[in-house]
Design an enzyme around this catalytic site. Structure first.
Site, PDB file in Angstrom:
ATOM      1  CB  ILE A  50      46.985  58.775 -16.675  1.00  0.00           C
ATOM      2  CG1 ILE A  50      47.533  59.541 -15.462  1.00  0.00           C
ATOM      3  CG2 ILE A  50      46.199  59.696 -17.582  1.00  0.00           C
ATOM      4  CD1 ILE A  50      48.492  60.646 -15.846  1.00  0.00           C
ATOM      5  N   GLY A  51      46.824  56.030 -14.507  1.00  0.00           N
ATOM      6  CA  GLY A  51      47.628  54.926 -14.009  1.00  0.00           C
ATOM      7  C   GLY A  51      47.254  54.536 -12.603  1.00  0.00           C
ATOM      8  N   GLY A 107      51.547  51.207  -7.495  1.00  0.00           N
ATOM      9  CA  GLY A 107      51.509  50.572  -6.190  1.00  0.00           C
ATOM     10  C   GLY A 107      51.143  51.548  -5.105  1.00  0.00           C
ATOM     11  N   GLY A 134      49.282  54.294  -5.406  1.00  0.00           N
ATOM     12  CA  GLY A 134      48.000  54.976  -5.508  1.00  0.00           C
ATOM     13  C   GLY A 134      47.573  55.196  -6.944  1.00  0.00           C
ATOM     14  CG  ASP A 175      58.822  50.447  -6.283  1.00  0.00           C
ATOM     15  OD1 ASP A 175      59.257  49.302  -6.579  1.00  0.00           O
ATOM     16  OD2 ASP A 175      57.627  50.761  -6.386  1.00  0.00           O
TER      17      ASP A 175
END
Ligand SMILES: *[C@@H]1O[C@H](CO)[C@@H](O)[C@H](O)[C@H]1NC(C)=O
Ligand SMILES: *[C@@H]1O[C@H](CO)[C@@H](O)[C@H](O)[C@H]1NC(C)=O
Ligand SMILES: *[C@@H]1O[C@H](CO)[C@@H](O)[C@H](O)[C@H]1NC(C)=O
Ligand SMILES: *[C@@H]1O[C@H](CO)[C@@H](O)[C@H](O)[C@H]1NC(C)=O
Ligand SMILES: *[C@@H]1O[C@H](CO)[C@@H](O)[C@H](O)[C@H]1NC(C)=O
Ligand SMILES: *[C@@H]1O[C@H](CO)[C@@H](O)[C@H](O)[C@H]1NC(C)=O
Ligand SMILES: *[C@@H]1O[C@H](CO)[C@@H](O)[C@H](O)[C@H]1NC(C)=O
Length: 694
Positions: free
Chosen positions: A375-376, A379, A381, A496
């Site tokens: 699903i994504g 950065g 993983g 982040d």
């Protein structure tokens, strides 16, 4: 008359001389004797037929093997004189004596058959003889025939010659031309106290037999006992007058053995040694000392080589194949188990952490980390959707750090992060280490990231994220960051903050994800060069200098994110104009609301928008110390505190402002810049490359 006299005297003389001749011959009938202590090298003395053979390796005379329905005979090759003259005209059976030691090994215990005989025969073989109950001695047509001239002592392990059944038998019999024994005795011996002891012929142990016939009294004595007894029993098993013998025994006969096996029952019959003596004065067969005989056939051979039928061999082969297949399957299964249960090889410290998940569970929950479940790809993983039977839908982030050094400390931190609980933070359920991967398990948030809501969904669906939702999201993010910075037991720096790390739940609440992860990369590094963690565009200027994240650098990133949400624009555009500078330009020109996302049109709260933009600018201050804390930010946003004026010394040099003026026109929409300007930087980022935009 003279002639008659002379003839009669001649006749007399002839009579005398023939008598004298006969007496002479009679006197020469001496004892015939032989002794075999083992049979090696006696092929010339023993005539074997059928399956009988002298075994050179064991030194034994084997009458039959365990094959079914076979016969075998073994006779002393030379004929033996068995009659002698008592007076000038009469002959009678002379005394004889024999002794032998035998072993019977049945094909399976209790199922041996049929037996063997010691035989006096007119021929050194038994042509036409049948197997089974005929014992290789006679056949159904000549059985009982007086012309047979056969006498035998039978050692039978199967009863029932008379009634044709194959009952178990264990007897000795005396056969006169007829296998229906005249005399029949069960197998026993008399012990030292003259008590009867029975034993089995087919026990596999060596058994001694003594047969003595006394010619003058026509008495036959038979004694049989296992050699283990160690002494010769005084009482014979059979001791009786056998006058029938006289009608059977011829002047010269062959002595030996016959044996047979049956259709169903079979035994191997062995003779270990054999001695014989006949005629003459008191013939006695030599005593067979067990120590001088070859060793008895091995009992263990009960179930080997020739005993196997093809059925048994087929069964063994089939079983072997089944076993092999089973082993191969087992091997594959074990390898499969090992593959998915690798995590079971835990390091000691891992056990201490309760939030550890089993790899096997995650492996199954994510359908073996199938691509369709991704699903994504952030950065840090790849994120998989999963469904745990125990806790419902989850998101699994699979991180492959360059080095697992420091993972232990990181896990300790995860454990403490796992205790974080705030409505604006994505709940971290736990973790799992598998080989070189670190897996983090989060609650599954259905609406995806803010990133996609801001930029993708509106263009696809034509729906623009409405103002009040945007404002709530801003306040939610602020509230989550405040919790990390101040309200929890220790300070957690996010490092982040950016749209893709903000997840939106079903009720459009913002939830911050990926907090604390940057630490993993900082811990893992070995080099002295400073690696900056974060996303270009959201990194505070001081980060490029010292690389140390702080709450203030999080505030800076928040400021950029806030401006991004309000303006619907990415932090830098294609002309490298920094978003905050662009907004600042509108501010100094007195028309800050012009920066609000064009897509909203007039559908926004002007007071709130202005407040948000100014707070965003404050957060983007060049100097860390001049930025408000998240607590203050939230107070501004909630209207609990007045927002200070942004001073002219906001942190930009004059030259930068000049640059911005020239670029304002070029920065209208985010569209052109959308594809290129967010990325994660693990590598060294020179400060010049970051600053170059301003
Ligand atoms: C059997 O063979 C052995 C060796 O050849 C010999 O010494 C022995 O005399 C033989 N026995 C008989 C009874 O012939
Ligand atoms: C036993 O063998 C003989 C020949 O060797 C054969 O004629 C007879 O049919 C066999 N009997 C059985 C029961 O197999
Ligand atoms: C020879 O012996 C038999 C019995 O053994 C006897 O009947 C017969 O008279 C004997 N003859 C002579 C001549 O001794
Ligand atoms: C039985 O044995 C006799 C004598 O050896 C032989 O002549 C005859 O053919 C045999 N009969 C059968 C049925 O085998
Ligand atoms: C063999 O002996 C049995 C029992 O004694 C007898 O019934 C049978 O008639 C005999 N067979 C012959 C052919 O004499
Ligand atoms: C052979 O085995 C049986 C039982 O399997 C045992 O009773 C017997 O003593 C053994 N005989 C020898 C000679 O070892
Ligand atoms: C047979 O045994 C009896 C005693 O039972 C004995 O008197 C006789 O001498 C024995 N005969 C032989 C030939 O051993």
């Amino acid at each position: 008359m003279g002639l008659a006299r002379s003839i009669s005297s001649f006749m007399f003389l002839l009579f005398l001389s023939s008598n004298a001749f006969r007496s002479l011959v009679l006197a020469e009938v001496t004892t015939t004797k032989f002794t075999f202590k083992g049979f090696k090298g006696n092929q010339t003395e023993i005539q074997t037929e059928g399956v009988s053979t002298i075994q050179h390796d064991t030194d034994l005379l084997r009458l039959t093997n365990r094959d079914h329905n076979v016969t075998g005979t073994a006779f002393y090759r030379k004929p033996i004189r068995l009659r002698e003259y008592t007076n000038s005209s009469e002959t009678k059976v002379c005394s004889f004596s024999t002794s032998f030691v035998f072993v019977i090994i049945p094909s399976s215990p209790g199922n041996g058959g049929f037996g063997f005989t010691f035989t006096l025969s007119p021929t050194p073989n038994r042509p036409g003889a049948e197997s089974a109950q005929f014992m290789g001695l006679l056949n159904r047509s000549n059985n009982g025939d007086s012309s047979n001239h056969v006498f035998a002592v039978e050692f039978d392990t199967v009863q029932g010659f008379k009634d044709g059944t194959d009952r178990k038998g264990n007897h000795i019999g005396l056969d006169f031309n007829n296998l229906s024994s005249d005399v029949q005795e069960p197998i026993i011996y008399y012990d030292a106290d003259d008590r009867k002891e029975d034993f089995q012929l087919e026990s596999g142990e060596p058994i001694r037999v003594l047969v003595d016939y006394d010619g003058p009294s026509e008495t036959l004595n038979v004694t049989i006992y296992p050699t283990r007894l160690g002494f010769k029993p005084k009482t014979h098993l059979i001791s009786r007058r056998v006058s029938k013998l006289s009608g059977i025994v011829e002047e010269e006969m062959y002595v030996g053995f016959t044996a047979a096996t049956g259709k169903d029952q079979s035994s191997a019959h062995y003779v270990m040694g054999w001695s014989f003596a006949s005629c003459g004065k008191n013939p006695v067969a030599d005593w067979l000392d067990l120590s001088e005989l070859p060793s008895s056939p091995r009992n263990t051979s009960l179930s080997n080589k020739k005993g196997y039928s093809s059925k048994v061999i087929a069964l063994i082969v089939a079983l072997s194949i089944v076993t092999l297949v089973f082993l191969v399957l087992l091997f594959i299964f074990v390898m499969y188990k090992r593959q998915i249960q690798e995590e079971d090889t835990l390091e000691d410290w891992e056990i201490d952490y309760p939030h550890r998940f089993k790899y096997r569970d995650l492996y199954l929950a994510t359908k073996k980390f199938k691509e369709s479940e991704i699903i994504g790809t952030g950065g840090f993983g790849i994120v998989y959707r999963g469904n745990l039977s125990s806790s419902g839908p989850i998101a699994v982030k699979k991180i492959t750090p360059n080095s697992l050094q420091g993972v232990r400390e990181f896990v300790a931190e995860i454990e403490s992060l796992g205790r974080l609980g705030h409505k604006n933070l994505v709940n971290l359920q736990g973790w799992c280490k598998h080989k070189n991967d670190l897996l983090l398990i989060y609650d599954y948030i259905p609406n995806g990231s803010l990133d996609s809501l801001l930029y993708k969904t509106p263009r696809i669906n034509g729906i623009v994220l409405p103002w009040d939702v945007r404002f709530e999201i801003i306040k939610g993010i602020a509230s989550g960051l405040l919790y990390l910075h101040e309200e929890w037991e220790q300070i957690v720096i996010h490092r982040d903050v950016k749209p893709s790390n903000v997840l939106i739940d079903a009720d459009m609440n913002a939830k911050l994800g990926d907090f604390g992860l940057a630490r993993l990369y900082e811990r893992g590094r070995l080099t002295q060069t400073t690696k900056v963690v974060g996303t270009l565009g959201y990194m505070a200027p001081e980060l490029t200098r010292n690389g140390k994240g702080s709450t203030a650098s999080d505030v800076f990133a928040f400021g950029v994110l806030l401006l991004e949400i309000v303006t619907g624009s990415k932090p830098t555009n294609s002309e490298d104009v920094f978003l905050a500078d662009w907004v600042m330009e509108f501010h100094t020109n007195g028309g800050i609301l012009s920066a609000v996302d064009q897509k909203l049109g007039c559908n926004f709260n002007g007071r709130e928008a202005k407040l948000a933009l100014v707070v965003g600018l404050l957060c983007c201050h060049q100097k860390p110390k001049s930025r408000p804390s998240m607590r203050i930010v939230l107070r501004y946003l909630n209207g609990e505190e007045d927002v200070p004026q942004i001073d002219g010394n906001w942190g930009l040099s004059d030259s930068c402002r000049d640059d911005i003026k020239t670029n304002v026109v070029g920065y209208v929409s985010s569209d052109r810049a959308s594809s290129s300007n967010t990325f994660l930087s693990f590598s060294e980022v020179s400060s010049s490359s970051l600053v170059s935009g301003r």
